[in-house]
Design a protein around this motif. Structure first.
Motif, PDB file in Angstrom:
ATOM      1  N   ASP A  83      42.689  39.655 -33.691  1.00 25.03           N
ATOM      2  CA  ASP A  83      43.664  40.716 -33.914  1.00 25.03           C
ATOM      3  C   ASP A  83      45.052  40.133 -34.129  1.00 25.03           C
ATOM      4  O   ASP A  83      45.335  39.017 -33.717  1.00 25.03           O
ATOM      5  CB  ASP A  83      43.674  41.677 -32.722  1.00 25.03           C
ATOM      6  N   ARG A  84      45.899  40.936 -34.783  1.00 27.02           N
ATOM      7  CA  ARG A  84      47.303  40.542 -35.035  1.00 27.02           C
ATOM      8  C   ARG A  84      47.356  39.142 -35.635  1.00 27.02           C
ATOM      9  O   ARG A  84      48.086  38.266 -35.168  1.00 27.02           O
ATOM     10  CB  ARG A  84      48.117  40.637 -33.753  1.00 27.02           C
ATOM     11  N   LEU A  85      46.590  38.955 -36.678  1.00 22.45           N
ATOM     12  CA  LEU A  85      46.482  37.642 -37.303  1.00 22.45           C
ATOM     13  C   LEU A  85      47.805  37.199 -37.905  1.00 22.45           C
ATOM     14  O   LEU A  85      48.595  38.009 -38.407  1.00 22.45           O
ATOM     15  CB  LEU A  85      45.394  37.664 -38.369  1.00 22.45           C
ATOM     16  N   LYS A  86      48.020  35.892 -37.845  1.00 25.25           N
ATOM     17  CA  LYS A  86      49.237  35.270 -38.361  1.00 25.25           C
ATOM     18  C   LYS A  86      48.861  34.254 -39.435  1.00 25.25           C
ATOM     19  O   LYS A  86      47.738  33.724 -39.421  1.00 25.25           O
ATOM     20  CB  LYS A  86      49.974  34.555 -37.233  1.00 25.25           C
ATOM     21  N   PRO A  87      49.767  33.918 -40.335  1.00 27.79           N
ATOM     22  CA  PRO A  87      49.459  32.895 -41.346  1.00 27.79           C
ATOM     23  C   PRO A  87      49.002  31.579 -40.737  1.00 27.79           C
ATOM     24  O   PRO A  87      48.148  30.888 -41.316  1.00 27.79           O
ATOM     25  CB  PRO A  87      50.782  32.750 -42.091  1.00 27.79           C
ATOM     26  N   GLU A  88      49.529  31.233 -39.576  1.00 32.88           N
ATOM     27  CA  GLU A  88      49.138  29.969 -38.937  1.00 32.88           C
ATOM     28  C   GLU A  88      47.722  30.001 -38.358  1.00 32.88           C
ATOM     29  O   GLU A  88      47.230  28.971 -37.892  1.00 32.88           O
ATOM     30  CB  GLU A  88      50.133  29.575 -37.845  1.00 32.88           C
ATOM     31  N   ASP A  89      47.075  31.153 -38.388  1.00 32.77           N
ATOM     32  CA  ASP A  89      45.664  31.232 -37.983  1.00 32.77           C
ATOM     33  C   ASP A  89      44.725  30.831 -39.120  1.00 32.77           C
ATOM     34  O   ASP A  89      43.516  30.740 -38.920  1.00 32.77           O
ATOM     35  CB  ASP A  89      45.315  32.653 -37.536  1.00 32.77           C
ATOM     36  N   THR A  90      45.277  30.605 -40.296  1.00 29.62           N
ATOM     37  CA  THR A  90      44.460  30.217 -41.447  1.00 29.62           C
ATOM     38  C   THR A  90      43.755  28.894 -41.185  1.00 29.62           C
ATOM     39  O   THR A  90      44.399  27.889 -40.856  1.00 29.62           O
ATOM     40  CB  THR A  90      45.335  30.107 -42.704  1.00 29.62           C
ATOM     41  N   ALA A  91      42.431  28.900 -41.310  1.00 30.28           N
ATOM     42  CA  ALA A  91      41.628  27.705 -41.032  1.00 30.28           C
ATOM     43  C   ALA A  91      40.165  28.030 -41.295  1.00 30.28           C
ATOM     44  O   ALA A  91      39.796  29.193 -41.483  1.00 30.28           O
ATOM     45  CB  ALA A  91      41.799  27.257 -39.581  1.00 30.28           C
ATOM     46  N   VAL A  92      39.347  26.990 -41.267  1.00 33.58           N
ATOM     47  CA  VAL A  92      37.905  27.179 -41.198  1.00 33.58           C
ATOM     48  C   VAL A  92      37.538  27.266 -39.726  1.00 33.58           C
ATOM     49  O   VAL A  92      37.917  26.400 -38.939  1.00 33.58           O
ATOM     50  CB  VAL A  92      37.147  26.028 -41.876  1.00 33.58           C
ATOM     51  N   TYR A  93      36.830  28.325 -39.382  1.00 37.95           N
ATOM     52  CA  TYR A  93      36.438  28.556 -37.999  1.00 37.95           C
ATOM     53  C   TYR A  93      34.972  28.149 -37.812  1.00 37.95           C
ATOM     54  O   TYR A  93      34.101  28.581 -38.582  1.00 37.95           O
ATOM     55  CB  TYR A  93      36.638  30.026 -37.630  1.00 37.95           C
ATOM     56  N   TYR A  94      34.737  27.349 -36.792  1.00 36.30           N
ATOM     57  CA  TYR A  94      33.401  26.844 -36.491  1.00 36.30           C
ATOM     58  C   TYR A  94      32.959  27.354 -35.124  1.00 36.30           C
ATOM     59  O   TYR A  94      33.745  27.349 -34.169  1.00 36.30           O
ATOM     60  CB  TYR A  94      33.396  25.326 -36.459  1.00 36.30           C
ATOM     61  N   CYS A  95      31.691  27.743 -35.026  1.00 34.01           N
ATOM     62  CA  CYS A  95      31.146  28.016 -33.709  1.00 34.01           C
ATOM     63  C   CYS A  95      30.381  26.791 -33.232  1.00 34.01           C
ATOM     64  O   CYS A  95      29.903  25.989 -34.038  1.00 34.01           O
ATOM     65  CB  CYS A  95      30.260  29.262 -33.703  1.00 34.01           C
ATOM     66  N   ALA A  96      30.310  26.645 -31.929  1.00 37.62           N
ATOM     67  CA  ALA A  96      29.725  25.455 -31.341  1.00 37.62           C
ATOM     68  C   ALA A  96      28.972  25.815 -30.073  1.00 37.62           C
ATOM     69  O   ALA A  96      29.254  26.840 -29.446  1.00 37.62           O
ATOM     70  CB  ALA A  96      30.807  24.426 -31.038  1.00 37.62           C
ATOM     71  N   ALA A  97      28.037  24.953 -29.695  1.00 38.57           N
ATOM     72  CA  ALA A  97      27.260  25.162 -28.472  1.00 38.57           C
ATOM     73  C   ALA A  97      27.030  23.829 -27.778  1.00 38.57           C
ATOM     74  O   ALA A  97      26.907  22.789 -28.435  1.00 38.57           O
ATOM     75  CB  ALA A  97      25.922  25.830 -28.789  1.00 38.57           C
ATOM     76  N   GLY A  98      26.961  23.879 -26.471  1.00 38.89           N
ATOM     77  CA  GLY A  98      26.693  22.670 -25.707  1.00 38.89           C
ATOM     78  C   GLY A  98      26.109  23.022 -24.364  1.00 38.89           C
ATOM     79  O   GLY A  98      26.491  24.025 -23.763  1.00 38.89           O
ATOM     80  N   SER A  99      25.200  22.193 -23.888  1.00 38.17           N
ATOM     81  CA  SER A  99      24.520  22.484 -22.626  1.00 38.17           C
ATOM     82  C   SER A  99      25.037  21.652 -21.468  1.00 38.17           C
ATOM     83  O   SER A  99      24.641  21.879 -20.326  1.00 38.17           O
ATOM     84  CB  SER A  99      23.017  22.246 -22.804  1.00 38.17           C
ATOM     85  N   ARG A 100      25.914  20.685 -21.748  1.00 38.06           N
ATOM     86  CA  ARG A 100      26.378  19.798 -20.674  1.00 38.06           C
ATOM     87  C   ARG A 100      27.868  19.968 -20.415  1.00 38.06           C
ATOM     88  O   ARG A 100      28.533  19.069 -19.927  1.00 38.06           O
ATOM     89  CB  ARG A 100      26.083  18.343 -21.055  1.00 38.06           C
ATOM     90  N   ILE A 101      28.384  21.126 -20.728  1.00 32.92           N
ATOM     91  CA  ILE A 101      29.815  21.385 -20.616  1.00 32.92           C
ATOM     92  C   ILE A 101      30.110  22.021 -19.266  1.00 32.92           C
ATOM     93  O   ILE A 101      29.350  22.850 -18.779  1.00 32.92           O
ATOM     94  CB  ILE A 101      30.276  22.296 -21.758  1.00 32.92           C
ATOM     95  N   ILE A 102      31.226  21.627 -18.702  1.00 36.11           N
ATOM     96  CA  ILE A 102      31.717  22.254 -17.488  1.00 36.11           C
ATOM     97  C   ILE A 102      33.099  22.832 -17.779  1.00 36.11           C
ATOM     98  O   ILE A 102      33.675  22.583 -18.841  1.00 36.11           O
ATOM     99  CB  ILE A 102      31.767  21.246 -16.320  1.00 36.11           C
ATOM    100  N   ASN A 103      33.636  23.567 -16.859  1.00 37.62           N
ATOM    101  CA  ASN A 103      34.914  24.249 -17.103  1.00 37.62           C
ATOM    102  C   ASN A 103      36.002  23.272 -17.561  1.00 37.62           C
ATOM    103  O   ASN A 103      36.825  23.587 -18.426  1.00 37.62           O
ATOM    104  CB  ASN A 103      35.365  24.980 -15.855  1.00 37.62           C
ATOM    105  N   SER A 104      36.016  22.099 -16.997  1.00 39.26           N
ATOM    106  CA  SER A 104      37.122  21.182 -17.256  1.00 39.26           C
ATOM    107  C   SER A 104      37.106  20.587 -18.666  1.00 39.26           C
ATOM    108  O   SER A 104      38.137  20.100 -19.131  1.00 39.26           O
ATOM    109  CB  SER A 104      37.123  20.057 -16.221  1.00 39.26           C
TER     110      SER A 104
END
Length: 125
Positions: A83-104
Motif C-alpha cells: 500500500d501507499r507505494l512510492k517510486p523507490e519501491d520499484t524493484a523485482v520482488y522475490y519470494c523465498a523459503a528456508g527451513s533453518r532460519i531463526i528470528n535473528s
C-alpha cells in the motif's frame, strides 16, 4: 521446492498491489518465508518475512506500516500487500523459503534456501 511469484505491475505513486507466492514441495510445518527485492544496480534487500507456524512477522523499516505479509495455510500461499507505494519501491520482488532460519537471521537473504523467479513492481507517474 517451487516458488511462483505473481501480482507485480506498473502503478502510480500511492497505489496498491498484492503479490502472491505459491509454494510446493516444501515442508510448511516449520521454517520461514519472506520477500526480498532488488532494484537495478542495487543489492537484494529484505522486505518482509513470516514464520510459517505462529504469528511472527518481520519488516524492513522502509516498508513498515505500508506493506503487510500474510499467508494462507490451506493454499500454501504467501502474500505481500503493498500500500501507499512510492517510486523507490520499484524493484523485482522475490519470494523465498528456508527451513533453518531463526528470528535473528530472518532478514538475511543468504539464510534462505529457495527463491522464486521474481515479479516486477514499477511505481511511476
Amino acid at each position: 521446492v517451487q516458488l511462483q511469484a505473481s501480482g507485480g505491475g506498473l502503478v502510480q505513486p500511492g497505489a496498491s498491489l498484492k503479490l502472491s507466492c505459491a509454494a510446493s514441495g516444501w515442508s510448511f510445518r516449520s521454517g520461514f518465508m519472506g520477500w526480498f527485492r532488488q532494484a537495478p544496480g542495487k543489492e537484494r534487500e529484505f522486505v518482509a518475512a513470516l514464520k510459517w507456524s505462529g504469528s511472527s512477522t518481520f519488516y524492513a523499516n522502509s516498508v513498515k506500516g505500508r506493506f503487510t505479509i500474510s499467508r494462507d495455510n490451506a493454499k500454501n500461499t504467501m502474500y505481500l500487500q503493498l500500500d501507499r507505494l512510492k517510486p523507490e519501491d520499484t524493484a523485482v520482488y522475490y519470494c523465498a523459503a528456508g527451513s533453518r532460519i531463526i528470528n535473528s537471521n530472518a532478514r538475511n537473504p543468504e539464510a534462505y534456501d529457495y527463491y522464486g523467479q521474481g515479479t516486477q513492481v514499477t511505481v511511476s507517474s
